[in-house]
Design a protein around this motif. Structure first.
Motif, short mmCIF file in Angstrom:
data_model
loop_
_atom_site.label_atom_id
_atom_site.label_comp_id
_atom_site.label_asym_id
_atom_site.label_seq_id
_atom_site.Cartn_x
_atom_site.Cartn_y
_atom_site.Cartn_z
N ARG A 223 0.93 -1.32 0.14
CA ARG A 223 -0.04 0.08 0.13
C ARG A 223 0.94 1.34 -0.07
O ARG A 223 0.68 2.34 -0.69
CB ARG A 223 -1.00 -0.06 1.16
N LEU A 224 1.87 0.97 0.86
CA LEU A 224 2.93 2.40 0.88
C LEU A 224 3.60 2.74 -0.68
O LEU A 224 3.60 3.77 -0.95
CB LEU A 224 4.00 2.25 1.65
N ARG B 26 3.56 5.72 -5.87
CA ARG B 26 3.29 5.62 -7.32
C ARG B 26 2.32 6.68 -7.57
O ARG B 26 2.29 7.41 -8.53
CB ARG B 26 2.79 4.29 -7.66
N GLU B 27 1.30 6.78 -6.76
CA GLU B 27 -0.03 7.57 -6.98
C GLU B 27 0.45 9.08 -7.19
O GLU B 27 0.42 10.01 -7.68
CB GLU B 27 -1.17 7.34 -5.96
N ARG B 28 1.15 9.46 -5.71
CA ARG B 28 1.91 10.60 -5.78
C ARG B 28 2.98 10.96 -6.68
O ARG B 28 2.65 12.19 -7.32
CB ARG B 28 2.92 10.85 -4.35
N ALA C 259 1.48 14.72 -13.47
CA ALA C 259 0.21 15.49 -14.17
C ALA C 259 0.31 16.73 -13.85
O ALA C 259 0.00 17.76 -14.90
CB ALA C 259 -0.91 14.80 -13.54
N THR C 260 0.51 17.45 -12.63
CA THR C 260 0.65 18.80 -12.26
C THR C 260 1.78 19.43 -13.15
O THR C 260 1.79 20.54 -13.56
CB THR C 260 1.08 18.88 -10.74
#
Length: 113
Positions: free
Chosen positions: A73-74, A79-81, A87-88
Motif C-alpha cells: 500500500r505504501l 506511485r500515485e503521488r 500530471a501537475t
C-alpha cells in the motif's frame, strides 16, 4: 543530562537475528492459564527446536502478511503521488507555453503598430 537507554533484545517485528537457532525461546504467557492452548503435534523424527520454530513461524504468518500488505500500500501511495506530481508538472508546462505564446503575440502586435 545523558540518560542511557536500554533497548529490548529484539522484537517480533525486528528480531536481533533472523537465524531461528540463535533466537531466544518463546516464554509462556503469564496471562493465559496453563494448558489453555492446543498442544503442538508431536511428529516423530522432528527435533523439538525445529517444531518450536515452525510453530513460531506459523504464529507470525498473519503479521508478515499484514506487513507485506502495508508495504504494498505504501508503494501504491508513492506511485500515485508521483503520477499526480507528473500530471501537475505537465499542466503547469502547458500553461507556461500558452502564456509564452500570448506574450509573443502581444509583442508582435506592439511591434507592428
Amino acid at each position: 543530562m545523558n540518560v542511557a537507554r536500554t533497548h529490548p533484545a529484539g522484537t517480533i517485528d525486528r528480531p536481533l537475528t533472523h537465524d531461528p537457532k540463535k533466537q531466544a525461546p518463546m516464554k509462556p504467557s503469564t496471562s493465559e492459564p496453563t494448558g489453555s492452548a492446543i498442544p503442538d503435534l508431536d511428529n516423530r523424527g522432528v527435533t523439538g527446536s525445529r517444531q518450536t520454530n515452525r510453530t513460531r513461524e506459523m504464529h507470525l504468518i498473519p503479521e508478515a502478511l499484514a506487513r507485506a500488505h502495508m508495504h504494498e500500500r505504501l508503494h501504491d501511495a508513492q506511485r500515485e503521488r508521483r503520477a499526480m506530481s507528473l500530471a501537475t508538472a505537465r499542466r503547469m508546462q502547458r500553461r507556461a507555453e500558452r502564456a509564452s505564446l500570448r506574450a509573443r503575440r502581444a509583442l508582435a502586435i506592439a511591434v507592428m503598430q
